[in-house]
Design an enzyme around this catalytic site. Sequence first.
Site, PDB file in Angstrom:
ATOM      1  N   ASP A  37       1.040  -1.217  -0.042  1.00 48.84           N
ATOM      2  CA  ASP A  37       0.036  -0.012  -0.019  1.00 48.84           C
ATOM      3  C   ASP A  37       0.872   1.360  -0.100  1.00 48.84           C
ATOM      4  O   ASP A  37       0.580   2.143  -0.773  1.00 48.84           O
ATOM      5  CB  ASP A  37      -1.096  -0.019   1.193  1.00 48.84           C
ATOM      6  CG  ASP A  37      -0.207  -0.087   2.459  1.00 48.84           C
ATOM      7  OD1 ASP A  37       0.721  -0.632   2.857  1.00 48.84           O
ATOM      8  OD2 ASP A  37      -1.057   0.276   3.442  1.00 48.84           O
ATOM      9  N   SER A 129      -5.563  -4.504  12.580  1.00 51.14           N
ATOM     10  CA  SER A 129      -5.878  -2.928  12.538  1.00 51.14           C
ATOM     11  C   SER A 129      -6.659  -2.373  13.598  1.00 51.14           C
ATOM     12  O   SER A 129      -7.717  -1.891  13.152  1.00 51.14           O
ATOM     13  CB  SER A 129      -6.595  -2.789  11.246  1.00 51.14           C
ATOM     14  OG  SER A 129      -5.502  -3.338  10.066  1.00 51.14           O
ATOM     15  N   SER A 130      -6.469  -2.805  14.984  1.00 52.23           N
ATOM     16  CA  SER A 130      -7.420  -2.169  16.106  1.00 52.23           C
ATOM     17  C   SER A 130      -7.249  -0.639  15.942  1.00 52.23           C
ATOM     18  O   SER A 130      -8.107   0.151  16.369  1.00 52.23           O
ATOM     19  CB  SER A 130      -6.872  -2.714  17.133  1.00 52.23           C
ATOM     20  OG  SER A 130      -5.607  -2.406  17.589  1.00 52.23           O
ATOM     21  N   ASP A 179      -5.403  -0.200   5.821  1.00 56.63           N
ATOM     22  CA  ASP A 179      -6.111  -0.408   6.870  1.00 56.63           C
ATOM     23  C   ASP A 179      -7.308   0.295   7.163  1.00 56.63           C
ATOM     24  O   ASP A 179      -8.418   0.070   7.503  1.00 56.63           O
ATOM     25  CB  ASP A 179      -5.210  -0.324   8.324  1.00 56.63           C
ATOM     26  CG  ASP A 179      -4.066  -1.252   8.400  1.00 56.63           C
ATOM     27  OD1 ASP A 179      -4.181  -2.250   7.606  1.00 56.63           O
ATOM     28  OD2 ASP A 179      -3.103  -0.976   9.250  1.00 56.63           O
TER      29      ASP A 179
END
Length: 398
Positions: A37, A129-130, A179
């Site tokens: 990404d 990805s919290s 994310d």
Amino acid sequence: MTSAAEAVEAFHATHGRAPSGVWSAPGRVNLIGEHTDYNDGFVLPFALPHRIAAAASARQDKLLTVSTLGSDGRIQQEGPFELGELRPGSVQGWAAYPAGVAWVLRSHGVTGGADVVLAGDVPTGAGLSSSAALECAVALALLGLDGRAEPSLTERAEIATWAQRAENEFVGAPTGVLDQTASLCCIEGHALFLDVRSGEVEQVPFDTAAAGLRVLVIDTRAKHAHSESGYGDRRRGTERAAGLLGLNSLREIEYDGLTAAADRLPADLVPLVRHVVTENRRVLDMVELLRANRLAETGPLLDASHASLRDDYRISCPELDVAVDSAKDAGALGARMIGGGFGGSAIALVRESEVDTVQQAATTAFERSGWRAPRMFVAVPSAGAGREHDTSGVLSPG
């Protein structure tokens, strides 16, 4: 109790009144497309059912308070923070994430204060990805309190870049936009095919149940000390390689041009470039298989991705390798590490009838290695972020 209901209850306990609304955002699993990404490449994530909810109400004094419900049931409150005085580095710890979102949104016209209370069940430190889920829930909450309409898909993609900026500039973590985009833009039963360079997205059907398959998440519960520094080193290495080649990003290297590009680079940068270029190709191959309803044939792509992350990008660790190898030995069609690396989670594509067998194999392998048992669950492609609506006392994604 859902995360949304927990957030409402915690808001009551903290502020003695009901919130104006509740917004929630999911964690994500990246099916394939790792570390592409921030190189303007391709990614293919899907959202988890695990969510972080933000119960919030507006304030009239330009102050921000943030609270979080811990796993021990205790509420930790930070602030109040003067919105006009927020600067990168001015807030530390977990509160930097929601404060960073408020800081970014000020430049987009959101200037009102707020009380925000967070609760959720996205595992932390697991590569799921919290932090992005928190950022996206808070962003939608603050936008909603400002009277903004429910964002369109295009607007959600833009909000994802705002949340990324909060993490990059305010928190100081050099993450890509994968994310946040996944958390905001995924839909149930699909994987999100994102071209980071163009911003184009496609919802690709990803019905594991119909195929008799499951995606098993294996959270190794390991996090090695060099995880953050190692991530930054890899990112800087790919940026340096692009610069030496006179490119804006490694995305500009075609798969067939990899050898020619490698010949122009220092030896230490070649493996990093090789991973990014081949991983982009694997994403495209995965999308083609999913479009053709050939999910059971995608296992070798997962295997190749892990080998590339382990050998070329060098961000795996013993726990991740054991998770992947034990799953494959027990019959998984394919498996790979996900996330930033040096710990966190792996995923395995497993026949429905063999989920228990693979779970037991991973547990046994970790026990033999003297490690804590991994946490495991089946990942179901779920809905992205949105406002929660209270219907007869039952909170559900809106």
